[in-house]
Scaffold this active site. Structure first.
Site, PDB file in Angstrom:
ATOM      1  CG  ASP A  22      39.285  43.661  42.349  1.00  0.00           C
ATOM      2  OD1 ASP A  22      40.233  44.568  42.167  1.00  0.00           O
ATOM      3  OD2 ASP A  22      39.119  42.764  41.782  1.00  0.00           O
ATOM      4  CG  HIS A  74      43.052  43.083  41.512  1.00  0.00           C
ATOM      5  ND1 HIS A  74      42.251  43.559  40.600  1.00  0.00           N
ATOM      6  CD2 HIS A  74      43.693  42.278  40.712  1.00  0.00           C
ATOM      7  CE1 HIS A  74      42.665  43.540  39.565  1.00  0.00           C
ATOM      8  NE2 HIS A  74      43.437  42.733  39.287  1.00  0.00           N
ATOM      9  CD  GLU A 113      44.454  42.284  35.826  1.00  0.00           C
ATOM     10  OE1 GLU A 113      44.355  42.140  34.476  1.00  0.00           O
ATOM     11  OE2 GLU A 113      43.540  42.498  36.738  1.00  0.00           O
TER      12      GLU A 113
END
Ligand code: ACM
Length: 636
Positions: free
Chosen positions: A203, A277, A355
């Site tokens: 991440d 990410h 995302e």
């Protein structure tokens, strides 16, 4: 010896050997399919003999059972060559019992011993977990416990899971958890018949797995600046602050974890989260980005890098995406996926997809050229292009790709398995389009959410109580169940700094999820489940596993009277408990006023203090709710 002393001696001896006879309740989580309870108990002999099939897959099952039995009891546990006279017989069925499937088992406790039968070794392992749950809760102790009658109730159990994918996701990227801590997590989940550990390995805050040929991923990408407090708004690190917080797993560590999990019939699914990410990868190899400024990027230490004010699509303050228009990103992914495919035997590799911000792509010339060349109309389709190329790489290594539900938006191939997290609806949509689906919706299964009110929990943007988690039904009406592989709960760790807190966030909600993915729907019953949860709290106490008592925290509902006075209504998730309170800043106990209905705060009160009791025993924690906070909630 006079009579009184004789009586005292008798009393002491009999009390020592038979004290704490356990109650006769059976409290198994997840609830088995069928339980037929008999009368009486089988008492374990001091020399326990285990007979099991000669199968390499069962070697660890037997050693785990032996260790779990011998440590707390102090009894001698050994293997028996013949089933004759064995205390515990583990037997594989000669011909398959079709109801039991690959993971089911039958367990029979009679006055003469214990027999567990299954079609496959996994079923025997699960039968063993059930057997351990039939023993007194002290069986969870890691040290010798004296003066216990080690008995199990006479019972016949037939059991098999509802779903084949019963997962927990552990985010080891936001905070790093050592190999031994991951094993500790695996131990706990294996007791509740979970069979998939999804490791979120990369991440913005860390890259946690050694990849040969890309050493900077772990030299640079695995380390950030240690910060504590409320993650997300930390002061940006200064250039001279040491970047020594974090860690990673070597490939040897990964092999060890995979083996450790496999011995407990758990598969590990790796996740490398791309194209969003990805700051840890980009800070290590800025050439994977399309943004020239990436050469200045550092692994995130919890400072703000994303603006969420616009809703679901974040606006990135720096470009944390791998560049879909950059061939280096694909050669990188080829190398990563190829090594993941070798290290993890599980058939799925998770490649994130959630995302991913598009604001940097929208103004990037390389991306614009890619769109013109490929006839791509918008940035969502840019992600679709990336996803499809990455899936081809996954397939070329003989694996299947899984991704978060956002990938449905960019035009995904039907072979992509979808993990539905933004509620159930994307999972339903995916299943209707014949994708394989794992349901892990925020609505029921997000273990990073608070478990009660923000006054008593580390602040996270949402709350998910145990009774809501228990409502999780992974197979929705109107969907062909063959596409729903199973369900999963996810533990993101932005706000989780230690394994103790990881446990606190996981239990008891992972009990609820375990039951939702294993037990038949008609066997689920909230009050009855909760009584079992309380029994398992005792087990967690003995195993020294942390869990949250938030289920005992009151739920606050505020209102106002016609003359604008604050009113406070309290409720609880469970029946049969009492709340005692004070407005005078002192700590209430059961001799204080008992909550009987709507409260009106005295005009000068600053705090409402509360505690929950079960009869005479405080079960909840002492809570302090500022009146100003309640007034704010009531818009007063
Ligand atoms: C997710 O929670 N971003 C998958």
């Amino acid at each position: 010896m006079n009579k009184q002393i004789l009586f005292l001696l008798f009393f002491l001896i009999s009390f020592n050997s038979t004290s704490q006879v356990p109650t006769n309740t059976i409290s198994i989580i997840p609830q088995p399919v069928h339980i037929l309870k008999g009368t009486g108990h089988f008492t374990f002999p001091k020399e326990v003999l285990i007979h099991a099939p000669d199968s390499p897959e069962l070697v660890k099952t037997i050693s785990i059972l032996s260790e779990r039995l011998s440590l707390p009891t102090g009894y001698q546990v050994s293997s028996a060559n013949s089933s004759n006279g064995a205390t515990i017989k583990l037997l594989l069925n000669d011909s398959d019992d079709s109801q039991l499937g690959k993971e089911g088992y039958t367990l029979s406790v009679t006055h003469t011993g214990i027999k567990i039968k299954a079609n496959k070794p996994a079923g025997l392992f699960y039968g063993v977990q059930t057997l351990l749950q039939l023993l007194p809760s002290q069986i969870e102790s890691k040290v010798l416990i004296k003066n216990i009658n080690w008995v199990v109730p006479i019972v016949e159990i037939q059991d098999f899971p509802k779903l084949g994918w019963r997962g927990l996701m552990f985010d080891v990227a936001r905070h790093f958890f050592t190999k031994d801590e991951v094993k500790q997590y695996i131990d706990a989940m294996s007791k509740y018949k979970y069979n998939v550990l999804h490791l979120h390995l990369t991440d913005d805050e860390g890259w946690r797995i050694e990849i040969k040929g890309y050493p900077k991923l772990t030299e640079i990408g695995a380390w950030n600046v240690k910060r504590e407090g409320e993650f997300g708004d930390f002061i940006p690190p200064l250039a001279n602050e040491p970047r020594n917080y974090g860690g990673f797993y070597t490939q040897e560590d990964i092999k060890e974890l995979v083996r450790y999990a496999k011995d407990r019939f758990i598969e590990i699914m790796p996740e490398v989260d791309v194209p969003g990410h990805s700051l840890a990868a980009i800070a290590s190899y800025p050439e994977l980005s399309c943004t020239p400024d990436a050469v200045n990027y550092k692994v995130r230490s919890g400072e703000k890098i994303m603006d969420w004010s616009g809703g679901a699509t974040p606006k990135a303050l720096l470009d944390n995406t791998l560049c879909p228009a950059n061939e280096l990103a694909y050669s990188f992914m080829d190398s990563v996926i190829s090594q993941l495919a070798t290290l993890f035997p599980f058939e799925y590799i998770h490649l994130g997809g959630d995302e991913a911000p598009i604001n940097f792509w929208q103004k990037n010339e390389q991306i614009k050229a890619l769109m013109a060349r490929e006839g791509i109309k918008n940035s969502t389709e840019v992600q679709g292009y990336f996803t499809r190329r990455v899936e081809k790489i996954v397939e070329s290594k003989g694996k299947k790709m899984m991704a978060w539900d956002e990938v449905l938006e960019g035009g995904v191939s039907p072979t992509t398995a979808v993990m539905s997290w933004r509620g159930m609806k994307y999972g339903i949509e995916a299943a209707l389009n014949k994708h394989e689906v794992v349901m892990s919706p925020t609505t029921y299964a997000y273990l990073d959410y608070m478990q009660s009110d923000v006054i008593s929990e580390p602040r996270v943007y949402a709350s998910l109580r145990l009774n809501k988690s228990y409502e999780f039904e992974p197979v929705p009406e109107g969907v062909d169940p063959q596409y729903i592989k199973g369900g999963q709960a996810n533990l993101w760790t932005e706000q989780v700094y230690t394994i103790r807190q990881a446990e606190y966030m996981t239990w008891p909600r992972a009990f609820a999820i375990a039951e939702s993915v294993w037990s038949p729907k008609d066997k689920k019953n909230w009050p009855e489940f909760f009584s079992r949860v309380e029994e398992h709290f005792k087990r967690l106490d003995f195993s020294e596993t942390k869990y949250s008592p938030a289920v005992y925290d009151p739920i606050f509902k505020v209102g106002k009277t016609s003359d604008n006075k604050l009113t406070i209504d309290l409720s609880l998730e469970v029946e049969g408990l009492d709340i005692y309170y004070s407005f005078d800043n002192s700590f209430p106990d059961r001799f204080y006023p008992k909550y009987m209905g709507t409260l009106t705060a005295p005009i000068d009160a600053k705090q409402l203090k509360l505690i929950t009791y079960k009869d005479k025993v405080p079960v909840g924690r002492m809570l302090t709710m500022p009146i100003a906070d309640l007034k704010r909630r009531a818009r007063l």
